[in-house]
Design an enzyme around this catalytic site. Structure first.
Site, short mmCIF file in Angstrom:
data_model
loop_
_atom_site.label_atom_id
_atom_site.label_comp_id
_atom_site.label_asym_id
_atom_site.label_seq_id
_atom_site.Cartn_x
_atom_site.Cartn_y
_atom_site.Cartn_z
CD GLU A 264 -2.78 -1.32 0.19
OE1 GLU A 264 -3.29 -2.41 -0.07
OE2 GLU A 264 -3.04 -0.28 -0.47
CB CYS A 298 -1.52 6.82 1.13
SG CYS A 298 -2.72 5.65 1.68
#
Ligand code: NAI
Ligand SMILES: O=C(O)[C@H](O)CS(=O)(=O)O
Length: 496
Positions: A264, A298
């Site tokens: 990720e 993010c």
């Protein structure tokens, strides 16, 4: 500073949640060398405590312990593992305030936001407690007589999790939850900036009944601990959340032992506002996406693409909302923006603003380090940002909203996709044809449509291109901790 002093200064109702040690095989240990890493509060630089700096051999021992514990853990039924994970969920929620106090101290996020993260982190444990009972296989009609074909799913073995400082609890449970549910055991290495949230989770995991060796939490130099977790053949799965740079390095380090990996990584989310958008809703979504965790997620909107017809109105409305954000230490009343994590993060924000302004952008609000000093920064909106600005192509990871004007839908899609990343994207429109055209044209793993908050344990989380590999959360999240085994049963005579 002793555990007791630190716990007292943090105002914990249960001081035993604060551990300046590592958890290996059910024992709380220090580094053999006695070397420690200091952990400080990003709001004021005060010392919170120290954690051990483990060496590679000590990390290898944690892997050995996890490997030894996996046989009996996988032998439990899914329902038995589910009951233990459910207890962990209950304990996390019962200790939500203490866990949030620890998180605010080491990460800086406002207390209310930290409490929100604990609930989000606990939700992954709750979700995968339920999924533990639903690891289904298949039977497949055999193409030849006398055979039976069975597909079984089995736990992959030992997993390693290397997690970031921006979500010190949720990024652990989003990995360990499915791993433990599947019957795997794990070695968790949290960011050196925020280890105490992870170690508190370890205390609760023990109390919930995870047997020794199922949950191991180690701290130490990132490169050395990372190399052991990547190169140790007993580790069969590595899950990482962090920068694309480090993710690519870990992928390379895992290659020789052919590990299954989940990555990720970084993002550069476009936030598109079309002429037909509900502008008040778009501003709400922009605030939720851009300034969450002081812009350090993010999936934060990183580039605002605003159609010409609504550009000035949107810029004015957004600047007004941003100007009402309250910056301050996380435990202070009414604060919605905490400090950035460190000086490097402040420097990156300043670099992106200076570069954009040097190329013609205009500061609408903010733009400077906050008067509180240290790592606090003014929530910022930039207008007239050119497409060659650094902030257009790099992830800022800070509270800066750059506005870029566009005229046509095709131009918006091209701008949105003009990045190596593809994690999250957002757009606001009330035209159903446009909604499907744009949603299907955007290169991202997650698309928020008239919504700025997209993260939930029930939906798959992950990106495309340089934003990573695999999906976490949802019914898909447990698959990465399982191996598929094909059983081909022969010699079954057909009845006379
Ligand atoms: N995708 C995400 O959610 C995150 C993205 N980032 C991105 O990364 C940028 C830098 O932030 P950092 O915290 O420095 O991210 P990072 O990628 O350097 O660190 C993330 C984790 O990896 C560990 N790590 C770093 N180098 C390592 C190595 N060689 N081997 C093993 N582990 C290693 C760190 O200790 C931390 O636990 C941010 O500005 C942001 O752009 C950072 C954190 C989370
Ligand atoms: O790493 C992150 O920034 C998180 O994955 C974002 S979220 O899942 O908490 O939204």
């Amino acid at each position: 500073m002793s555990d007791k002093n630190s716990a007292a200064t943090l105002g914990l109702a249960d001081p035993s949640l604060f551990r300046e040690a590592n958890l290996i095989g059910g024992e709380w240990v220090s580094a053999a060398s006695g070397v420690t890493i200091a952990v400080t509060n990003p709001a004021d630089g005060t010392l919170i405590g120290h954690v051990p700096a483990l060496s590679r051999p000590e990390v290898a021992r944690a892997v050995d312990v996890a490997h030894a514990a996996q046989k009996s853990w996988r032998a439990k039924t899914g329902k038995e593992r589910a009951a233990i994970l459910r207890r962990l969920f209950d304990l996390m929620m019962a200790n939500q305030d203490d866990l949030a106090r620890i998180m605010t101290a080491e990460q800086g996020k406002p207390f209310a936001e930290a409490k929100g993260e604990i609930a989000y982190a606990a939700a992954f444990i709750e979700w995968f407690a339920e999924e533990a009972k639903r690891v289904y296989g298949d039977t497949i009609p055999a193409p030849l007589p006398g055979r039976r074909i069975i597909v079984q799913k089995e736990p992959i073995g030992v997993f390693a999790a290397i997690t970031p400082w921006n979500f010190p609890s949720a990024m652990i449970t989003r990995k360990a939850g499915p791993g433990w549910a599947a019957g795997c055991t794990g070695v968790i290495r949290p960011a050196s900036e925020t280890p105490f949230s992870a170690l508190a989770l370890g205390v609760l995991a023990e109390r919930a009944g995870l047997p020794p060796g199922v949950c191991n939490i180690i701290t130490g130099p990132s490169s050395e601990t990372g190399k052991e977790l990547c190169e140790n053949a007993l580790v069969r799965k590595l899950s990482f959340t962090g920068s694309t740079r480090v993710g690519a390095l870990l992928l390379a380090q895992c290659a020789p032992t052919v590990k299954k990996t989940s990555m990720e990584l970084g993002g550069n989310a476009p936030f598109i506002v079309f002429d037909d958008a509900d502008l008040d809703e778009a501003v709400k979504g922009a605030m939720a996406s851009k300034y969450r965790n002081t812009g350090q997620t993010c999936v934060c909107a990183n580039r605002f693409l605003v159609q010409g017809g609504v550009y000035d109105t949107f810029a004015e409305k957004l600047a007004d909302a941003v100007g009402r954000l309250k910056v301050g230490p996380g435990m202070a009343e009414g604060v919605s923006q905490g400090p950035l994590i460190n000086a490097a993060a402040v420097a990156k924000v300043e670099e992106h603003i200076a570069d954009a302004v040097s190329k013609g952008a205009r500061i609408v609000t903010g733009g400077q380090p906050h008067a509180l000093g240290r790592f606090f920064f003014e929530p910022t909106v930039l207008a007239d940002v050119p497409k060659d600005a650094l902030i257009f192509s790099e992830e800022t990871f800070g509270p800066v909203a750059p506005l870029i004007r566009f005229e046509t839908e095709a131009e918006a899609i091209a701008l949105a996709n003009a990045t190596e990343f593809g994690l999250a994207a957002y757009f606001y429109s009330r035209d159903v044809g446009r909604i499907f055209r744009v949603a299907e044209a955007i290169e991202a793993g997650i698309v928020g449509i008239n919504e700025g908050l997209i993260s939930t344990e029930v939906a798959p989380f992950g990106g495309v291109k340089s934003s990573g590999l695999g999906r976490e959360g949802s019914k898909y999240g447990i698959e990465d901790y399982l191996e598929i085994k094909h059983l081909c049963l022969g010699g079954i005579d057909t009845p006379a």
